[in-house]
Design a protein around this motif. Sequence first.
Motif, mmCIF file in Angstrom:
data_model
loop_
_atom_site.group_PDB
_atom_site.id
_atom_site.type_symbol
_atom_site.label_atom_id
_atom_site.label_comp_id
_atom_site.label_asym_id
_atom_site.label_seq_id
_atom_site.Cartn_x
_atom_site.Cartn_y
_atom_site.Cartn_z
ATOM 1 N N ALA A 164 34.400 12.148 10.692
ATOM 2 C CA ALA A 164 34.305 13.383 11.483
ATOM 3 C C ALA A 164 35.237 14.473 10.981
ATOM 4 O O ALA A 164 35.029 15.657 11.281
ATOM 5 C CB ALA A 164 34.611 13.077 12.944
ATOM 6 N N ASP A 165 36.281 14.100 10.224
ATOM 7 C CA ASP A 165 37.233 15.101 9.732
ATOM 8 C C ASP A 165 37.023 15.432 8.255
ATOM 9 O O ASP A 165 37.929 15.929 7.584
ATOM 10 C CB ASP A 165 38.671 14.625 9.958
ATOM 11 N N VAL A 166 35.818 15.147 7.744
ATOM 12 C CA VAL A 166 35.548 15.327 6.314
ATOM 13 C C VAL A 166 34.404 16.311 6.085
ATOM 14 O O VAL A 166 33.359 16.230 6.743
ATOM 15 C CB VAL A 166 35.218 13.976 5.649
ATOM 16 N N ALA A 167 34.617 17.243 5.156
ATOM 17 C CA ALA A 167 33.567 18.156 4.708
ATOM 18 C C ALA A 167 32.951 17.563 3.450
ATOM 19 O O ALA A 167 33.672 17.195 2.513
ATOM 20 C CB ALA A 167 34.152 19.531 4.412
ATOM 21 N N VAL A 216 28.992 14.172 -5.499
ATOM 22 C CA VAL A 216 29.322 14.362 -4.085
ATOM 23 C C VAL A 216 30.834 14.500 -3.997
ATOM 24 O O VAL A 216 31.574 13.726 -4.620
ATOM 25 C CB VAL A 216 28.866 13.170 -3.219
ATOM 26 N N VAL A 217 31.291 15.481 -3.243
ATOM 27 C CA VAL A 217 32.722 15.668 -3.016
ATOM 28 C C VAL A 217 32.971 15.698 -1.516
ATOM 29 O O VAL A 217 32.294 16.429 -0.787
ATOM 30 C CB VAL A 217 33.236 16.972 -3.657
ATOM 31 N N MET A 218 33.932 14.891 -1.066
ATOM 32 C CA MET A 218 34.318 14.859 0.337
ATOM 33 C C MET A 218 35.780 15.270 0.458
ATOM 34 O O MET A 218 36.642 14.706 -0.232
ATOM 35 C CB MET A 218 34.127 13.465 0.931
ATOM 36 N N ILE A 219 36.048 16.239 1.321
ATOM 37 C CA ILE A 219 37.398 16.744 1.523
ATOM 38 C C ILE A 219 37.827 16.483 2.961
ATOM 39 O O ILE A 219 37.163 16.915 3.912
ATOM 40 C CB ILE A 219 37.479 18.245 1.204
ATOM 41 N N LYS A 220 38.931 15.792 3.095
ATOM 42 C CA LYS A 220 39.482 15.455 4.415
ATOM 43 C C LYS A 220 40.327 16.615 4.926
ATOM 44 O O LYS A 220 41.107 17.199 4.160
ATOM 45 C CB LYS A 220 40.340 14.194 4.304
ATOM 46 N N ALA A 221 40.147 16.979 6.193
ATOM 47 C CA ALA A 221 40.851 18.128 6.766
ATOM 48 C C ALA A 221 41.659 17.731 7.995
ATOM 49 O O ALA A 221 41.228 16.925 8.807
ATOM 50 C CB ALA A 221 39.846 19.213 7.150
ATOM 51 N N ASP A 222 42.834 18.306 8.097
ATOM 52 C CA ASP A 222 43.690 18.118 9.273
ATOM 53 C C ASP A 222 44.254 19.481 9.660
ATOM 54 O O ASP A 222 45.050 20.055 8.911
ATOM 55 C CB ASP A 222 44.826 17.147 8.955
ATOM 56 N N PRO A 223 43.818 20.081 10.791
ATOM 57 C CA PRO A 223 42.955 19.488 11.815
ATOM 58 C C PRO A 223 41.496 19.365 11.350
ATOM 59 O O PRO A 223 41.067 20.061 10.430
ATOM 60 C CB PRO A 223 43.076 20.495 12.969
ATOM 61 N N ALA A 224 40.766 18.481 12.028
ATOM 62 C CA ALA A 224 39.397 18.186 11.648
ATOM 63 C C ALA A 224 38.494 19.416 11.684
ATOM 64 O O ALA A 224 37.533 19.511 10.912
ATOM 65 C CB ALA A 224 38.829 17.089 12.556
ATOM 66 N N SER A 225 38.801 20.368 12.564
ATOM 67 C CA SER A 225 37.961 21.562 12.702
ATOM 68 C C SER A 225 37.906 22.379 11.411
ATOM 69 O O SER A 225 36.944 23.120 11.174
ATOM 70 C CB SER A 225 38.473 22.444 13.845
ATOM 71 N N LYS A 273 37.260 21.430 8.564
ATOM 72 C CA LYS A 273 36.189 20.988 7.660
ATOM 73 C C LYS A 273 34.977 21.921 7.744
ATOM 74 O O LYS A 273 34.165 21.974 6.812
ATOM 75 C CB LYS A 273 35.762 19.556 7.983
ATOM 76 N N ASP A 274 34.841 22.630 8.848
ATOM 77 C CA ASP A 274 33.715 23.538 9.039
ATOM 78 C C ASP A 274 33.999 24.953 8.542
ATOM 79 O O ASP A 274 33.134 25.825 8.603
ATOM 80 C CB ASP A 274 33.339 23.600 10.524
ATOM 81 N N ASN A 275 35.218 25.179 8.046
ATOM 82 C CA ASN A 275 35.565 26.496 7.521
ATOM 83 C C ASN A 275 34.740 26.776 6.266
ATOM 84 O O ASN A 275 34.588 25.921 5.397
ATOM 85 C CB ASN A 275 37.054 26.538 7.200
ATOM 86 N N SER A 276 34.200 27.959 6.159
ATOM 87 C CA SER A 276 33.325 28.294 5.032
ATOM 88 C C SER A 276 34.049 28.187 3.686
ATOM 89 O O SER A 276 33.445 27.812 2.672
ATOM 90 C CB SER A 276 32.760 29.707 5.209
ATOM 91 N N GLU A 323 32.764 25.859 0.714
ATOM 92 C CA GLU A 323 32.475 26.459 -0.592
ATOM 93 C C GLU A 323 33.275 25.772 -1.694
ATOM 94 O O GLU A 323 32.762 25.513 -2.780
ATOM 95 C CB GLU A 323 32.805 27.952 -0.567
ATOM 96 N N PHE A 324 34.529 25.462 -1.402
ATOM 97 C CA PHE A 324 35.372 24.790 -2.391
ATOM 98 C C PHE A 324 34.828 23.397 -2.709
ATOM 99 O O PHE A 324 34.810 22.978 -3.869
ATOM 100 C CB PHE A 324 36.812 24.702 -1.887
ATOM 101 N N ALA A 325 34.370 22.677 -1.680
ATOM 102 C CA ALA A 325 33.806 21.346 -1.901
ATOM 103 C C ALA A 325 32.597 21.434 -2.824
ATOM 104 O O ALA A 325 32.435 20.617 -3.749
ATOM 105 C CB ALA A 325 33.416 20.709 -0.563
ATOM 106 N N TYR A 326 31.750 22.436 -2.597
ATOM 107 C CA TYR A 326 30.563 22.606 -3.449
ATOM 108 C C TYR A 326 30.970 22.998 -4.873
ATOM 109 O O TYR A 326 30.420 22.489 -5.855
ATOM 110 C CB TYR A 326 29.634 23.665 -2.862
#
Length: 278
Positions: free
Chosen positions: A138-141, A155-164, A166-169, A173-176
């Motif tokens: 749930a905390d991964v983009a 495939v690239v997965m980026i873990k975010a803290d706070p989890a929210s 991960k939905d930042n554009s 974009e960086f993950a892509y």
Amino acid sequence: MEIKAADVKALREQTGAGMMECKKALAEANGDPVAAAKILKEKGLAAVEKRADRATSEGRIFIKITDTKAAVCEMTCETDFVAKNADFVALGGKLLDTAIEKGYNSVNDELSGMLLELATKIRENMSLRRLEVFDIPADVAAASYVHTDGKTGTVVMIKADPASAKDNSAVKEFAYDCCLHIAAFTPAYIRSSDVDEAYLNEQKDIFTKQVESLDKPENVKAGIVQGKLKKHLADICFVDQPFVKDDKVSVAKKLEEIAKSVGAKLSFDKIILYRLGL
């Protein structure tokens, strides 16, 4: 008995076999389309069996991302023509859908059977070489990219803290962009800590031999060796490579910049690279 053209056409559309093959099968089955389809399938299976030893050096990488899963597979075939076939491409997506739906995370009889059905129809040796399904926390983009020729997928997965975050554009974009980077540079490792010690020692020995004839103090030679080793690791390790869209900074440094800009702690959770035949 007379075989109607409409029946031949219907059987051809159903099985994908040639017009003459369909006509012969209908004649052999006394006009029964079900029996004729079975005859064609049996003949197709026999044809596939004969082709089993043929090399499958062509094919495609397929990727599907959902809210909670990332699925990747490699399907191989004999020719580039079939790799571009609409049915072949559609089946790749269907295989991933089935794997996600049924909780499969590797190749099994059901999935291989789906491919065999197409191989029987097209009469070309095919295989589902590998398949993996990963959870997306749930905390991964998560982002993915398959190159236009279908032979490289990431495939690239980026873990975010706070989890929210991960939905930042910017994070998405960086993950892509990281997917594009990996497809372009195909790094052998993610981090220098992932590099096998034996390989590191081998490279160090090579660099040591390269500088042993230099007329310099031993401590200077040692520094040159370490510099060469550091540069080599920057070439083969993803996070140390110059970022594809800003080569003045490394991937790791760019990750730090993005994290600071969105006010979150970011880290690479999983990196997946599939290359056809490798």
